[in-house]
Design a protein around this motif. Structure first.
Motif, short mmCIF file in Angstrom:
data_model
loop_
_atom_site.label_atom_id
_atom_site.label_comp_id
_atom_site.label_asym_id
_atom_site.label_seq_id
_atom_site.Cartn_x
_atom_site.Cartn_y
_atom_site.Cartn_z
N PHE A 25 59.44 37.20 52.68
CA PHE A 25 59.09 38.55 53.13
C PHE A 25 57.72 38.50 53.76
N THR A 26 57.58 39.14 54.91
CA THR A 26 56.27 39.26 55.56
C THR A 26 55.65 40.57 55.09
N PHE A 27 54.68 40.47 54.17
CA PHE A 27 54.03 41.66 53.64
C PHE A 27 53.09 42.24 54.68
N LEU A 28 53.31 43.51 55.02
CA LEU A 28 52.46 44.16 56.01
C LEU A 28 51.62 45.29 55.42
N GLY A 29 52.06 45.87 54.31
CA GLY A 29 51.27 46.94 53.72
C GLY A 29 51.72 47.28 52.31
N ILE A 30 50.76 47.72 51.49
CA ILE A 30 51.03 48.17 50.13
C ILE A 30 50.21 49.43 49.86
N ARG A 31 50.85 50.40 49.25
CA ARG A 31 50.12 51.60 48.81
C ARG A 31 50.75 52.08 47.51
N GLU A 32 49.91 52.46 46.57
CA GLU A 32 50.40 52.98 45.30
C GLU A 32 50.29 54.50 45.30
N TYR A 33 51.22 55.13 44.55
CA TYR A 33 51.29 56.59 44.48
C TYR A 33 51.31 57.01 43.02
N ALA A 34 50.52 58.02 42.69
CA ALA A 34 50.47 58.53 41.33
C ALA A 34 51.40 59.73 41.20
N LEU A 35 52.20 59.73 40.14
CA LEU A 35 53.11 60.84 39.88
C LEU A 35 52.32 62.05 39.40
N SER A 36 52.61 63.20 39.96
CA SER A 36 51.92 64.42 39.57
C SER A 36 52.27 64.78 38.12
N PRO A 37 51.40 65.54 37.43
CA PRO A 37 51.69 65.92 36.04
C PRO A 37 53.03 66.63 35.87
N TYR A 63 61.39 48.68 53.51
CA TYR A 63 60.68 49.46 52.51
C TYR A 63 61.20 49.08 51.13
N ILE A 64 60.30 48.65 50.27
CA ILE A 64 60.66 48.32 48.89
C ILE A 64 59.79 49.17 47.97
N GLY A 65 60.44 50.04 47.22
CA GLY A 65 59.73 50.89 46.27
C GLY A 65 60.02 50.45 44.86
N ALA A 66 58.99 50.34 44.04
CA ALA A 66 59.17 49.97 42.63
C ALA A 66 58.53 51.04 41.76
N LYS A 67 59.22 51.37 40.67
CA LYS A 67 58.63 52.29 39.72
C LYS A 67 57.43 51.63 39.06
N HIS A 68 56.37 52.42 38.88
CA HIS A 68 55.13 51.89 38.30
C HIS A 68 54.92 52.57 36.95
N SER A 69 54.78 51.76 35.90
CA SER A 69 54.61 52.32 34.56
C SER A 69 53.29 51.84 33.96
N ASP A 70 52.81 52.58 32.96
CA ASP A 70 51.59 52.15 32.28
C ASP A 70 51.95 51.24 31.11
N ILE A 95 55.91 48.96 49.01
CA ILE A 95 55.68 47.79 49.84
C ILE A 95 56.41 47.97 51.16
N VAL A 96 55.74 47.69 52.27
CA VAL A 96 56.41 47.69 53.57
C VAL A 96 56.15 46.35 54.25
N GLY A 97 57.12 45.91 55.02
CA GLY A 97 57.01 44.63 55.73
C GLY A 97 58.31 44.29 56.39
N LEU A 98 58.57 43.01 56.54
CA LEU A 98 59.79 42.54 57.21
C LEU A 98 60.36 41.35 56.44
N PHE A 99 61.65 41.40 56.17
CA PHE A 99 62.30 40.23 55.60
C PHE A 99 62.22 39.09 56.60
N THR A 100 61.99 37.88 56.11
CA THR A 100 61.95 36.72 56.99
C THR A 100 63.38 36.24 57.25
N SER A 101 63.51 35.23 58.09
CA SER A 101 64.84 34.77 58.51
C SER A 101 65.69 34.29 57.33
N THR A 102 65.05 33.78 56.27
CA THR A 102 65.83 33.28 55.14
C THR A 102 66.66 34.39 54.49
#
Length: 445
Positions: free
Chosen positions: A205-217, A283-290, A301-308
């Motif tokens: 995977f060619t990683f192009l960007g990552i951003r985390e998001y906080a769940l509102s109360p 676009y790959i989204g993963a749940k984030h837990s404490d 995570i955003v990016g591009l799958f490689t040829s493999t």
């Protein structure tokens, strides 16, 4: 071939040779020796100074000899720190803008510069990329648009390349957190998700960007963490989801995913990549837990799958192999039987992007329908609406003897009307057998 100290009008012969050495002979044949000398002199003057840490770009009329005056062309030149994705990103942007390219040369040169960017010594120092492209002549307005588009692409390339290692480290940290404090989901699901994330990091995977998001109360919204964003997601105006015509940070579908019993979502973003290939970002989204396994947000995570990801067997790709095994089990075929091998062939040849996005129930129904076509070829249409209602993915099977480009166009027009959208893309293929297959993407607003 000058016989003197190795220069043409103060241009080092090595620069002239390297500039054109790897270009296609038929492309160079358009230009006389005088043209090439003029272009090299102009390129050398452009190369002489560049501010450190930033690309230098110009879009201007090409300097050609009077004999070539009737063939005016626009020259695009870029001097930059050497890094991955520069040439393909520039050419993708030119293609996006509908420009016809006549000549592309892109040597990597060595340069030592002073603090102001002036060339001190050529042939030593740091590696610099020099991109030199000829396109159809354009006016000043179009030239400004070309420069703006290339500038944006180069900016995203620099962000992605600079943050590549931090992005790998951040995903590795997420994997460690999932292992140490797994969310309340089935163990097998978590294990497969972890292996999928590790597979992404293993040059798949060619990683192009990552951003985390906080769940509102209240649990009904997400707040972006711009301070810790990486790559192209550093830009505050970078939004990769859309509802209707508006780009958003999150949508009802993403909120629904966060409250479903699954750890990952793999889909397509609404925006196209400016880096490497001008296609929709993966676009790959993963749940984030404490540490208490409480859901606290989304790791995006955003990016591009490689040829493999497109060439390797489905059996060897985490996340996909689980779907495949589930389909095999539901079908009830022995793996080494004729039907079992035919089903495996259907899944291996299924559009790979679709396999990442399609749900298990739909994939099972479609795979069984395709198996029937092997026994009795006929026209068959298999349509899947995107979970975000952004597009409809349609597989159309047509007997080969009834298929041609006119039929494909008529089918596209019909599907666009039927799904109240437009043909965003189509991908014909001709696997062995008596059927042609066209994968249509019908965009919707």
């Amino acid at each position: 071939h000058p016989q003197d100290a190795g220069s043409v009008a103060h241009v080092p012969l090595d620069f002239l040779v390297r500039l054109f050495a790897r270009s296609a002979a038929e492309d160079l044949a358009r230009y006389s020796a005088e043209d090439l000398v003029r272009l090299a002199e102009s390129a050398w003057a452009f190369f002489a100074a560049r501010k450190p840490g930033a690309p230098k770009l110009r879009v201007a009329p090409a300097s050609l000899s009077p004999a070539a005056a009737q063939r005016s062309e626009t020259l695009i030149e870029i001097v930059n720190d050497d890094m991955p994705f520069l040439v393909d990103s520039v050419l993708s942007e030119l293609q996006r803008q509908g420009l016809r390219v006549y000549l592309v040369v892109h040597p990597v040169l060595m340069a030592e510069r002073d603090g102001a960017g002036q060339l001190v010594r050529y042939g030593e120092g740091r590696r610099e990329s020099f991109i030199h492209v000829h396109v159809d002549a354009v006016d000043e307005t179009r030239a400004a648009r070309i420069a703006d588009g290339i500038g944006q692409a180069l900016g995203q390339v620099r962000l992605a390349v600079t943050d590549w290692k931090p992005m790998i480290a951040r995903v590795g940290q997420l994997v460690a957190e999932l292992k140490a404090s797994p969310p309340p989901l089935p163990v097998d699901d978590i294990a497969e998700a972890v292996q999928f994330l590790e597979w992404l990091m293993a040059d798949n995977f060619t990683f192009l960007g990552i951003r985390e998001y906080a769940l509102s109360p209240s649990g009904d919204g997400l707040t972006p963490d711009f301070g810790n964003a990486l790559g192209v997601m550093r830009a505050r105006d970078m939004r990769v989801l859309r509802r209707g015509g508006e780009l958003l940070e999150f949508t009802p579908q993403i909120m629904a995913f966060l409250h479903e019993p699954r750890l990952l979502i793999v889909t397509k973003a609404n925006v196209r990549s400016l880096v490497h290939r001008h296609v929709h970002l993966d676009y790959i989204g993963a749940k984030h837990s404490d540490s208490a396994a409480t859901l606290i947000g989304e790791f995006r995570i955003v990016g591009l799958f490689t040829s493999t990801a497109y060439t390797r067997s489905v059996r060897n790709i985490p996340y996909l192999r689980r779907k495949f095994k589930a389909i095999e089990k539901r079908a009830g075929f022995a793996e080494d039987s004729h039907s079992g091998k035919a089903l495996a062939n259907v899944i291996e040849n299924y559009p790979r992007d679709e396999l990442f996005q399609i749900d298990e129930d739909t994939l099972y129904r479609f795979a069984m329908a395709i198996l029937q076509l092997d026994e009795r070829p006929r026209v068959r249409v298999l349509a899947r609406s995107d979970g975000f209602d952004r597009f409809v993915s349609v597989l159309v099977f047509v007997p080969r003897e009834r298929y041609d480009s006119r039929v494909r166009e008529r089918i596209g027009v019909y599907l666009a009307r039927a799904f109240a959208g437009h043909v965003s893309a189509y991908y014909p293929s001709f696997p062995e057998g008596r059927l042609a297959r066209v994968h249509f993407i019908i965009g919707r607003d």
